[in-house]
Write an enzyme that holds these catalytic residues in place. Structure first.
Site, PDB file in Angstrom:
ATOM      1  N   ILE A  63      38.649  11.553 -24.248  1.00 24.98           N
ATOM      2  CA  ILE A  63      39.624  12.507 -24.790  1.00 24.98           C
ATOM      3  C   ILE A  63      39.648  13.665 -23.792  1.00 24.98           C
ATOM      4  O   ILE A  63      38.599  14.135 -23.339  1.00 24.98           O
ATOM      5  CB  ILE A  63      39.214  12.977 -26.213  1.00 24.98           C
ATOM      6  CG1 ILE A  63      40.231  13.987 -26.783  1.00 24.98           C
ATOM      7  CG2 ILE A  63      37.821  13.598 -26.225  1.00 24.98           C
ATOM      8  CD1 ILE A  63      39.956  14.357 -28.241  1.00 24.98           C
ATOM      9  N   SER A  64      40.841  14.101 -23.407  1.00 24.16           N
ATOM     10  CA  SER A  64      40.964  15.171 -22.409  1.00 24.16           C
ATOM     11  C   SER A  64      40.412  16.492 -22.937  1.00 24.16           C
ATOM     12  O   SER A  64      40.394  16.735 -24.147  1.00 24.16           O
ATOM     13  CB  SER A  64      42.433  15.369 -22.016  1.00 24.16           C
ATOM     14  OG  SER A  64      42.901  14.267 -21.276  1.00 24.16           O
ATOM     15  N   ALA A  65      39.983  17.342 -22.016  1.00 27.53           N
ATOM     16  CA  ALA A  65      39.555  18.696 -22.374  1.00 27.53           C
ATOM     17  C   ALA A  65      40.727  19.441 -23.015  1.00 27.53           C
ATOM     18  O   ALA A  65      41.894  19.175 -22.703  1.00 27.53           O
ATOM     19  CB  ALA A  65      39.073  19.439 -21.134  1.00 27.53           C
TER      20      ALA A  65
END
EC number: 2.1.1.77
Length: 215
Positions: A60-62
């Site tokens: 999951i992206s930052a």
């Protein structure tokens, strides 16, 4: 601090640091519960601004990256958006909040297990304006084209031709390009011309598919 307080704190920090500016993006990030998209053992880290493993070699992206990408795309209510790489569904949910009930997010995921889990979470949270499709995202999704905006959550060797074809005239496409030294590239379609803007260095998982890297 509980999760809600942590969420507010991280978003205030992102505003101060200039990652997010518009009310639409700020409101969307405040509204979407990132913890709901994470495995149980990672929920307590939901508002740590870092990528997190979600299984199958994906992340999951930052939070700052999701916010920054939404800002660069200049998302607006009512838009039809193509997302390549559903992952856990968090980025799609943030996009869905911005485009609203009159908009649509079409999200392609090549890993069936991730797609199924993301769809369950999105439905549970009431995101009926998101369609999750299992397939090769590098080929886009022709049946619902053209799209106002397209973005990928993985880095490819170049912008896939099918995605350029499926972008509306005047539309914008955002994707990380490169394998090891990646750049975030914003492409705007103006007739037969594609205007490219380099938005800086990034680090994403590889975009696997016919028009991407070979898995």
């Amino acid at each position: 601090m509980d999760l809600e307080e942590q969420k507010k704190a991280v978003i205030e920090k992102l505003i101060r640091e200039g990652y997010i500016k518009s009310k639409r993006v700020i409101d969307a990030l405040l509204k979407v519960p990132r913890e709901e998209f994470l495995p149980e053992h990672l929920k307590e880290y939901a508002y740590v601004d870092t990528p997190l493993e979600i299984g199958y070699g994906q992340t999951i992206s930052a939070i700052h990256m999701v916010g920054m990408m939404c800002e660069l795309l200049d998302l607006k209510p009512g838009m039809k958006v193509l997302e390549i790489g559903t992952g856990c569904g968090y980025h799609a949910a943030v996009t869905a909040e911005i485009v609203g009930e009159d908009g649509l997010v079409v999200s392609i995921e090549r890993i069936p297990e991730l797609a199924e889990k993301a769809e369950r979470t999105l439905r549970k949270l009431g995101y009926d304006n998101v369609i999750v499709i299992v397939g090769d995202g590098t080929l886009g999704y022709e049946p619902l084209a053209p799209y106002d905006r397209i973005y990928t959550t993985a880095a490819g060797p170049k912008i896939p031709e099918p995605l350029i074809r499926q972008l509306k005239d005047g539309g914008k496409l955002l994707m990380p390009v490169g394998r090891y030294l990646q750049r975030l590239v914003l492409a705007e379609k103006r007739g037969d011309e594609i205007i490219i803007k380099d938005c800086g260095p990034v680090a994403f998982v590889p975009l696997v598919g016919k028009e991407g890297f070979q898995g």
